[in-house]
Scaffold this motif. Sequence first.
Motif, PDB file in Angstrom:
ATOM      1  N   HIS A  74      17.338  81.718 111.600  1.00 32.47           N
ATOM      2  CA  HIS A  74      16.410  80.596 111.485  1.00 32.47           C
ATOM      3  C   HIS A  74      16.704  79.775 110.227  1.00 32.47           C
ATOM      4  CE1 HIS A  74      14.131  82.508 114.667  1.00 32.47           C
ATOM      5  NE2 HIS A  74      13.179  81.597 114.599  1.00 32.47           N
ATOM      6  N   ARG A 116      13.662  78.135 115.884  1.00 29.99           N
ATOM      7  CA  ARG A 116      14.389  78.677 117.032  1.00 29.99           C
ATOM      8  C   ARG A 116      15.503  77.733 117.460  1.00 29.99           C
ATOM      9  NH1 ARG A 116      12.365  83.029 119.657  1.00 29.99           N
ATOM     10  NH2 ARG A 116      10.279  83.742 119.036  1.00 29.99           N
ATOM     11  N   ARG A 137      16.520  76.734 120.414  1.00 30.77           N
ATOM     12  CA  ARG A 137      16.209  75.713 121.428  1.00 30.77           C
ATOM     13  C   ARG A 137      15.415  74.549 120.825  1.00 30.77           C
ATOM     14  NH1 ARG A 137      13.295  80.257 123.270  1.00 30.77           N
ATOM     15  NH2 ARG A 137      11.042  80.173 122.871  1.00 30.77           N
ATOM     16  N   SER A 138      14.573  74.834 119.821  1.00 31.01           N
ATOM     17  CA  SER A 138      13.803  73.757 119.184  1.00 31.01           C
ATOM     18  C   SER A 138      14.733  72.818 118.420  1.00 31.01           C
ATOM     19  CB  SER A 138      12.763  74.352 118.231  1.00 31.01           C
ATOM     20  OG  SER A 138      11.857  75.181 118.926  1.00 31.01           O
ATOM     21  N   ARG A 167       9.834  83.322 107.609  1.00 28.50           N
ATOM     22  CA  ARG A 167      10.559  84.489 108.115  1.00 28.50           C
ATOM     23  C   ARG A 167      10.275  85.723 107.265  1.00 28.50           C
ATOM     24  NH1 ARG A 167      10.959  84.260 112.751  1.00 28.50           N
ATOM     25  NH2 ARG A 167      12.815  85.591 112.933  1.00 28.50           N
ATOM     26  N   ASP A 186       8.376  80.154 112.997  1.00 30.92           N
ATOM     27  CA  ASP A 186       9.182  80.845 114.001  1.00 30.92           C
ATOM     28  C   ASP A 186       9.562  79.910 115.133  1.00 30.92           C
ATOM     29  OD1 ASP A 186      10.252  83.347 115.266  1.00 30.92           O
ATOM     30  OD2 ASP A 186       8.712  82.880 116.749  1.00 30.92           O
TER      31      ASP A 186
END
Length: 352
Positions: free
Chosen positions: A136, A58, A60-61, A169, A54
């Motif tokens: 994702h 994401r 932002r990662s 997921r 998770d």
Amino acid sequence: MRLAIALLSCASLAVVFWGLTQLDVPVVRAMRSLYHPVGYLPNPWLARFSELGDALGRGRSLVLFSLTLLAVGFAGRWPVVRAAGLRTLIAHGAVAIVANGLKHLIGRPRPKFMHTGTQQLGPSMDNGFDSFPSGHASASFAVAMVLSRQCPRVAWGAMGVAVAIAASRVLRGAHFPTDVAAGAVIGVLVGAAAAEPFRQWPAALSRALLNVTTYLAAAFTFLWTVSHGAESSWRHTAMLSLGSAMMLYGVVSRMYDRSAAGSKRWVAGRSEAKVAIGVGLAVTTGSLLVAALALCVCAAWWLVWQASPEADCEHAMGSRLAVRILSESAWLAGIVLAVLMLQSVKGAVPIH
């Protein structure tokens, strides 16, 4: 030729997604059975895997990862790393637009709404009605695809991480299997487009579509075989015999020295031998659906091999004989292991 390959790839994907729709609900229920009634995973390894997937998937990662590549490329004056950072940013932005647009256009409820019986589809901006496709999965596969093209040495690692994120997921209960499969297809296609110049898009997209279709077909074959036993003993015996005969013919044809074959017309070419082995392996599962899927995929690859035939390996220098023998032995051992694995896991987890 390219159109025929694309059509066969799309037909194979249609079979995969039809089969996955039959497994969506059973797989989600099986994942829920791993959870404590309170709602957490008792197994610490599975819990960490779910949380890590998770976090890595994401937005932002992935953006931070791309920016890091870009900064390292500029600082170290490494054009390949700099290009990878820039193209992964582009791929991530493009796939976010495509995936989020489809999410709200389709409006599929997430698995947490499964108990309510709410399964209708339609445009929706409501929270929780954005399951298909997985954001994702699409983003991670898009980034991984660009890295695979820009830095081939990290291809397996990058794709492995993307597969792990997609699997997490489903384990987390955030998506159905069809959601992550669709995300993988979208991500791979967008990543392939972002990694190549515009003029090379037709070839790049065709190749990427066939590759992702092949891996999805293999994953679906395993999942379908694990969850379905033999429907009838006589059909299973007949298909097992037919599949074994096809594989034996393919193996003999592949390993037969054509320079010594003379007028042996029964010996197939190397590409036809691969098709016989692939379809034969699928037939041994006893599933007509899996056999049809393998036929479509192998037909597409046969067209690829016909368009760009392999170099003749049968006339290699004598100094490479030991390498050839080891390579063919490992290849044959892999086929035997694949057959044994499929037969041993058949119907092992009846989740349907």
